[in-house]
Scaffold this motif. Structure first.
Motif, PDB file in Angstrom:
ATOM      1  N   PRO A  63     -14.092  34.310 -23.809  1.00 47.62           N
ATOM      2  CA  PRO A  63     -12.756  33.893 -23.711  1.00 47.62           C
ATOM      3  C   PRO A  63     -12.905  32.397 -24.267  1.00 47.62           C
ATOM      4  CG  PRO A  63     -13.708  33.848 -21.434  1.00 47.62           C
ATOM      5  CD  PRO A  63     -14.504  34.599 -22.366  1.00 47.62           C
ATOM      6  N   ASP A  64     -14.067  31.556 -24.265  1.00 49.28           N
ATOM      7  CA  ASP A  64     -13.969  30.367 -24.723  1.00 49.28           C
ATOM      8  C   ASP A  64     -14.754  30.113 -26.009  1.00 49.28           C
ATOM      9  OD1 ASP A  64     -16.447  31.034 -23.821  1.00 49.28           O
ATOM     10  OD2 ASP A  64     -16.547  29.314 -22.266  1.00 49.28           O
ATOM     11  N   PRO A  93     -10.866  36.794 -28.797  1.00 50.56           N
ATOM     12  CA  PRO A  93     -12.048  35.968 -28.580  1.00 50.56           C
ATOM     13  C   PRO A  93     -13.474  36.648 -29.025  1.00 50.56           C
ATOM     14  CG  PRO A  93     -11.347  37.052 -26.538  1.00 50.56           C
ATOM     15  CD  PRO A  93     -10.503  37.698 -27.469  1.00 50.56           C
TER      16      PRO A  93
END
Length: 247
Positions: A192-193, A219
């Motif tokens: 997600p990052d 992502p």
């Protein structure tokens, strides 16, 4: 295999069961936060006519790394039958699965269809490496069809299929596809990052192969590489794996 949180910041394996040619062993340093499993080839496989399936789940909050003790060699059966090898991966919310097997080698005369399907819940993290080597040393390739399908939050993230070997798609070993290379692979990273990344080509000498980084509509990042052999292919993919290992 199934990995779940132990309630103390670690991960345990309440289910670890292998049969036939696929033996599963707990490995890795004790006391870590994640569980480690190594797939050990208990007998020669896949042979023509074999039907193999392996399933791995990292439940919500768990961390699981899966590797292999050696390369998988696809070999011909007595009657020229096709073999199948299916991999099913499930990653729960906030969980992490690192799927890092050794290469698959398509030996001369073999015929293998391999499918890998991964389903990821919200916030899941996946590191998936696949490597295919077309033929053993100084031999032509067998037939290999490999399909990789990934869903994230119930939506398609990636669906690709590759076919190599005699009698498959015309030009599979021509300049528009492999260009004479004998090893092909991909590295998929889902987190997600991950942030934003532009498409790029690896800056390596031509004799080492080629690798391209592509950002997917989600992502995720996908690295696709071709190389003259398995050693150079692993070098290309590991370069990206180290680059994003802290992500």
């Amino acid at each position: 295999m199934r990995a779940v949180p132990d309630g103390r910041g670690g991960t345990v394996l309440p289910l670890l069961a292998g049969d036939g040619p696929l033996a599963l062993r707990r490995t890795g340093p004790p006391g870590g936060t994640g569980a480690h499993v190594t797939v050990v080839g208990a007998m020669t496989a896949p042979l023509g006519g074999d039907r193999l399936r392996i399933e791995a789940e990292a439940a919500a909050g768990a961390r699981l790394t899966v590797g292999a003790s050696a390369a998988t060699v696809s070999l011909p059966g007595r009657g020229g039958e096709q073999a199948r090898y299916d991999v099913r991966l499930t990653v729960g919310a906030g969980a992490e699965l690192r799927w890092l097997p050794e290469p698959l080698i398509a030996a001369r005369g073999s015929d293998l269809t391999m499918t890998t399907r991964a389903r990821l819940a919200p916030g899941a993290r996946l590191v998936l490496r696949e490597e295919q080597v077309l033929g053993r040393h100084d031999e032509p390739s067998g037939r290999l069809a490999a399909r990789l399908t990934v869903e994230y939050e119930g939506r398609p993230l990636l669906d690709q299929e590759l076919s190599f070997g005699p009698g498959t798609a015309p030009g599979w070993d021509g300049p528009a596809v492999l260009g004479g290379h004998r090893a092909v692979g991909q590295l998929l990273l889902v987190a997600p990052d991950l942030g934003d990344h532009a498409a790029e080509l690896a800056d390596v000498p031509a004799e080492y192969g080629r690798a391209a980084l592509t950002a997917l509509a989600g992502p995720a990042l996908l690295v696709t590489a071709i190389a003259p052999d398995g050693r150079h292919l692993r070098t290309l993919l590991d370069g990206y794996l180290r680059r994003f290992s802290a992500t």
